[in-house]
Design a protein around this motif. Structure first.
Motif, PDB file in Angstrom:
ATOM      1  N   ASP A   1      -3.912   5.126  19.518  1.00 18.86           N
ATOM      2  CA  ASP A   1      -3.834   5.170  20.974  1.00 18.86           C
ATOM      3  C   ASP A   1      -4.988   6.015  21.502  1.00 18.86           C
ATOM      4  O   ASP A   1      -5.213   7.123  21.023  1.00 18.86           O
ATOM      5  CB  ASP A   1      -2.504   5.788  21.411  1.00 18.86           C
TER       6      ASP A   1
ATOM      7  N   LYS B   1      -9.686   0.316  22.429  1.00 15.86           N
ATOM      8  CA  LYS B   1      -9.753  -1.101  22.066  1.00 15.86           C
ATOM      9  C   LYS B   1      -9.460  -2.034  23.243  1.00 15.86           C
ATOM     10  O   LYS B   1     -10.129  -3.056  23.398  1.00 15.86           O
ATOM     11  CB  LYS B   1      -8.799  -1.421  20.914  1.00 15.86           C
TER      12      LYS B   1
ATOM     13  N   GLU C   1       0.642  -7.121  21.080  1.00 17.19           N
ATOM     14  CA  GLU C   1       1.865  -6.776  20.333  1.00 17.19           C
ATOM     15  C   GLU C   1       2.189  -5.305  20.488  1.00 17.19           C
ATOM     16  O   GLU C   1       1.254  -4.494  20.559  1.00 17.19           O
ATOM     17  CB  GLU C   1       1.689  -7.101  18.852  1.00 17.19           C
ATOM     18  N   PRO C   2       3.460  -4.886  20.455  1.00 16.82           N
ATOM     19  CA  PRO C   2       4.568  -5.824  20.531  1.00 16.82           C
ATOM     20  C   PRO C   2       4.552  -6.522  21.894  1.00 16.82           C
ATOM     21  O   PRO C   2       4.183  -5.915  22.889  1.00 16.82           O
ATOM     22  CB  PRO C   2       5.800  -4.941  20.368  1.00 16.82           C
TER      23      PRO C   2
ATOM     24  N   ARG D   1       9.351  -5.081  23.472  1.00 17.14           N
ATOM     25  CA  ARG D   1       8.327  -4.055  23.685  1.00 17.14           C
ATOM     26  C   ARG D   1       8.877  -2.905  24.545  1.00 17.14           C
ATOM     27  O   ARG D   1       8.668  -1.738  24.229  1.00 17.14           O
ATOM     28  CB  ARG D   1       7.100  -4.659  24.376  1.00 17.14           C
TER      29      ARG D   1
ATOM     30  N   MET E   1       9.691  -4.654  15.462  1.00 18.09           N
ATOM     31  CA  MET E   1       8.265  -5.009  15.556  1.00 18.09           C
ATOM     32  C   MET E   1       8.053  -6.391  14.928  1.00 18.09           C
ATOM     33  O   MET E   1       7.364  -7.249  15.486  1.00 18.09           O
ATOM     34  CB  MET E   1       7.384  -3.992  14.811  1.00 18.09           C
TER      35      MET E   1
ATOM     36  N   ARG F   1       7.139 -10.086  16.404  1.00 19.38           N
ATOM     37  CA  ARG F   1       5.987 -10.785  15.800  1.00 19.38           C
ATOM     38  C   ARG F   1       6.356 -12.202  15.380  1.00 19.38           C
ATOM     39  O   ARG F   1       5.582 -13.145  15.544  1.00 19.38           O
ATOM     40  CB  ARG F   1       5.502  -9.958  14.602  1.00 19.38           C
TER      41      ARG F   1
ATOM     42  N   ARG G   1      -3.459  -5.709  18.865  1.00 26.71           N
ATOM     43  CA  ARG G   1      -2.591  -5.268  17.775  1.00 26.71           C
ATOM     44  C   ARG G   1      -1.857  -6.429  17.071  1.00 26.71           C
ATOM     45  O   ARG G   1      -1.520  -7.439  17.680  1.00 26.71           O
ATOM     46  CB  ARG G   1      -1.524  -4.262  18.230  1.00 26.71           C
TER      47      ARG G   1
ATOM     48  N   ALA H   1      -1.047  -2.708  12.620  1.00 29.61           N
ATOM     49  CA  ALA H   1      -0.443  -1.622  13.419  1.00 29.61           C
ATOM     50  C   ALA H   1       0.885  -1.182  12.816  1.00 29.61           C
ATOM     51  O   ALA H   1       1.237   0.001  12.865  1.00 29.61           O
ATOM     52  CB  ALA H   1      -0.248  -2.061  14.870  1.00 29.61           C
ATOM     53  N   SER H   2       1.638  -2.110  12.233  1.00 32.70           N
ATOM     54  CA  SER H   2       2.902  -1.723  11.596  1.00 32.70           C
ATOM     55  C   SER H   2       2.631  -0.868  10.357  1.00 32.70           C
ATOM     56  O   SER H   2       3.326   0.119  10.101  1.00 32.70           O
ATOM     57  CB  SER H   2       3.713  -2.957  11.205  1.00 32.70           C
TER      58      SER H   2
ATOM     59  N   TYR I   1       1.325   2.591  12.010  1.00 30.46           N
ATOM     60  CA  TYR I   1       2.274   3.417  12.778  1.00 30.46           C
ATOM     61  C   TYR I   1       3.591   3.646  12.015  1.00 30.46           C
ATOM     62  O   TYR I   1       4.026   4.773  11.869  1.00 30.46           O
ATOM     63  CB  TYR I   1       2.561   2.799  14.149  1.00 30.46           C
ATOM     64  N   GLN I   2       4.241   2.541  11.587  1.00 34.19           N
ATOM     65  CA  GLN I   2       5.513   2.721  10.886  1.00 34.19           C
ATOM     66  C   GLN I   2       5.262   3.248   9.459  1.00 34.19           C
ATOM     67  O   GLN I   2       6.039   4.042   8.940  1.00 34.19           O
ATOM     68  CB  GLN I   2       6.304   1.398  10.864  1.00 34.19           C
TER      69      GLN I   2
ATOM     70  N   ARG J   1      -2.377   6.983  32.201  1.00 30.78           N
ATOM     71  CA  ARG J   1      -1.077   7.027  32.892  1.00 30.78           C
ATOM     72  C   ARG J   1      -0.010   7.773  32.089  1.00 30.78           C
ATOM     73  O   ARG J   1      -0.304   8.387  31.072  1.00 30.78           O
ATOM     74  CB  ARG J   1      -0.615   5.592  33.166  1.00 30.78           C
TER      75      ARG J   1
ATOM     76  N   PHE K   1       5.239   6.421  21.619  1.00 33.02           N
ATOM     77  CA  PHE K   1       4.273   6.644  20.535  1.00 33.02           C
ATOM     78  C   PHE K   1       3.199   7.638  20.972  1.00 33.02           C
ATOM     79  O   PHE K   1       2.803   8.524  20.217  1.00 33.02           O
ATOM     80  CB  PHE K   1       3.627   5.320  20.111  1.00 33.02           C
ATOM     81  N   GLU K   2       2.744   7.467  22.210  1.00 33.78           N
ATOM     82  CA  GLU K   2       1.655   8.323  22.693  1.00 33.78           C
ATOM     83  C   GLU K   2       2.066   9.792  22.804  1.00 33.78           C
ATOM     84  O   GLU K   2       1.220  10.675  22.830  1.00 33.78           O
ATOM     85  CB  GLU K   2       1.159   7.798  24.051  1.00 33.78           C
TER      86      GLU K   2
HETATM   87  P1  TYD Z   1      -0.701  -0.138  22.979  1.00 34.21           P
HETATM   88  O1  TYD Z   1      -1.183  -1.330  22.254  1.00 34.21           O
HETATM   89  O2  TYD Z   1      -1.444   1.127  22.771  1.00 34.21           O
HETATM   90  O3  TYD Z   1      -0.620  -0.559  24.487  1.00 34.21           O
HETATM   91  P2  TYD Z   1      -1.067   0.277  25.750  1.00 34.21           P
HETATM   92  O4  TYD Z   1      -2.564   0.208  25.710  1.00 34.21           O
HETATM   93  O5  TYD Z   1      -0.419  -0.477  26.857  1.00 34.21           O
HETATM   94  O6  TYD Z   1      -0.508   1.660  25.559  1.00 34.21           O
HETATM   95  O7  TYD Z   1       0.865   0.170  22.770  1.00 34.21           O
HETATM   96  C1  TYD Z   1       1.611  -0.319  21.770  1.00 34.21           C
HETATM   97  C2  TYD Z   1       2.234   0.806  20.954  1.00 34.21           C
HETATM   98  O8  TYD Z   1       3.049   0.230  19.955  1.00 34.21           O
HETATM   99  C3  TYD Z   1       1.188   1.645  20.250  1.00 34.21           C
HETATM  100  O9  TYD Z   1       1.481   3.023  20.424  1.00 34.21           O
HETATM  101  C4  TYD Z   1       1.375   1.308  18.778  1.00 34.21           C
HETATM  102  C5  TYD Z   1       2.768   0.784  18.692  1.00 34.21           C
HETATM  103  N1  TYD Z   1       2.945  -0.248  17.640  1.00 34.21           N
HETATM  104  C6  TYD Z   1       3.603   0.091  16.460  1.00 34.21           C
HETATM  105  O10 TYD Z   1       4.031   1.239  16.288  1.00 34.21           O
HETATM  106  N2  TYD Z   1       3.777  -0.871  15.481  1.00 34.21           N
HETATM  107  C7  TYD Z   1       3.346  -2.154  15.642  1.00 34.21           C
HETATM  108  O11 TYD Z   1       3.529  -3.002  14.740  1.00 34.21           O
HETATM  109  C8  TYD Z   1       2.672  -2.490  16.866  1.00 34.21           C
HETATM  110  C9  TYD Z   1       2.171  -3.890  17.083  1.00 34.21           C
HETATM  111  C10 TYD Z   1       2.490  -1.504  17.835  1.00 34.21           C
END
Ligand code: TYD
Length: 204
Positions: free
Chosen positions: A15, A19, A42-43, A53, A70, A74, A96, A100-101, A104-105, A150, A155-156
């Motif tokens: 984040d 991108k 995604e999501p 999402r 997630m 998908r 994404r 990303a999974s 992040y996960q 914003r 996650f952020e």
């Molecule tokens: P993001 O793509 O950063 O959208 P925005 O720019 O609107 O904030 O937000 C999607 C969030 O979802 C990002 O923090 C990562 C998370 N994510 C996962 O944790 N696992 C996944 O498989 C995907 C696709 C996203």
């Protein structure tokens, strides 16, 4: 005449890596060259996926629930949007996808990679992106960019240690799949990055 399958391009990064700024630019570049391009994320990407999402970005849940949702989103995304578009010969750009999974996960929340691989195998054994653009910046840069945007989602709001794990897992994926994943140094000026992206997608 048999229609050629379209190309599937994914954008990834922690984040705040920048991108999303480039998705429409790359889409416009390809459209000028006569491609039919669909941009998605995604999501999300489908009506049900967007409902999921909203839950994923704002509700607390068990980490396996998070991974399963997630991949549920998908599954829907591939069935309703990605696969039909590629079959029609359209190009698909997704903000994404499965990397990303893993990042992040897997890297962030420490879910076992075996479980993620099993889900990947189940949901899209025979579909991989043709090209993945991994936007990379140091954690401090990403954090600064986020603070200027914003309200932060679930996650952020995570701590630096989480993002360190996410970034490391992304870079690990890039080492594992060097043909597909290109690391983009996203600290450079926007124009330089755009030019590099145009070269990479042209090579497809
Ligand atoms: P993001 O793509 O950063 O959208 P925005 O720019 O609107 O904030 O937000 C999607 C969030 O979802 C990002 O923090 C990562 C998370 N994510 C996962 O944790 N696992 C996944 O498989 C995907 C696709 C996203």
């Amino acid at each position: 005449m048999v229609m050629a399958r379209g190309k599937f391009i994914t954008f990834e990064g922690i984040d705040g890596a920048g991108k999303s700024t480039h998705v429409e630019g790359v889409a416009a570049f390809l459209r000028e060259r006569g491609k039919n391009v669909i941009t998605t994320r995604e999501p999300g990407g489908t009506p049900l996926g967007e409902h999921l999402r909203a839950l994923l970005l704002h509700e607390k849940m068990h980490l396996e629930t998070e991974a399963l949702l997630m991949f549920a989103a998908r599954r829907e995304h591939i069935a309703l949007l990605i696969a039909p578009a590629l079959e029609r010969g359209d190009w698909v750009i997704s903000d994404r996808f499965t990397d990303a999974s893993f990042a992040y996960q897997g890297g962030g929340r420490k879910l076992s990679l075996d479980k993620l691989r099993a889900l990947e195998q189940w949901v899209h054994a025979d579909l991989q992106p043709d090209l993945t653009l991994l936007f990379d910046v140091p954690l401090e840069v990403a954090r600064q960019r986020l603070d200027q945007s914003r309200a932060l989602d679930k996650f952020e709001q995570e701590q630096q240690a989480f993002f360190a794990g996410v970034r490391e897992a992304y870079l690990q994926r890039a080492t594992e799949f060097p043909q597909r994943i290109h690391v983009i140094d996203s600290t450079r000026p926007l124009d330089d990055v755009s030019r590099q992206l145009e070269q990479l997608v042209s090579a497809l």
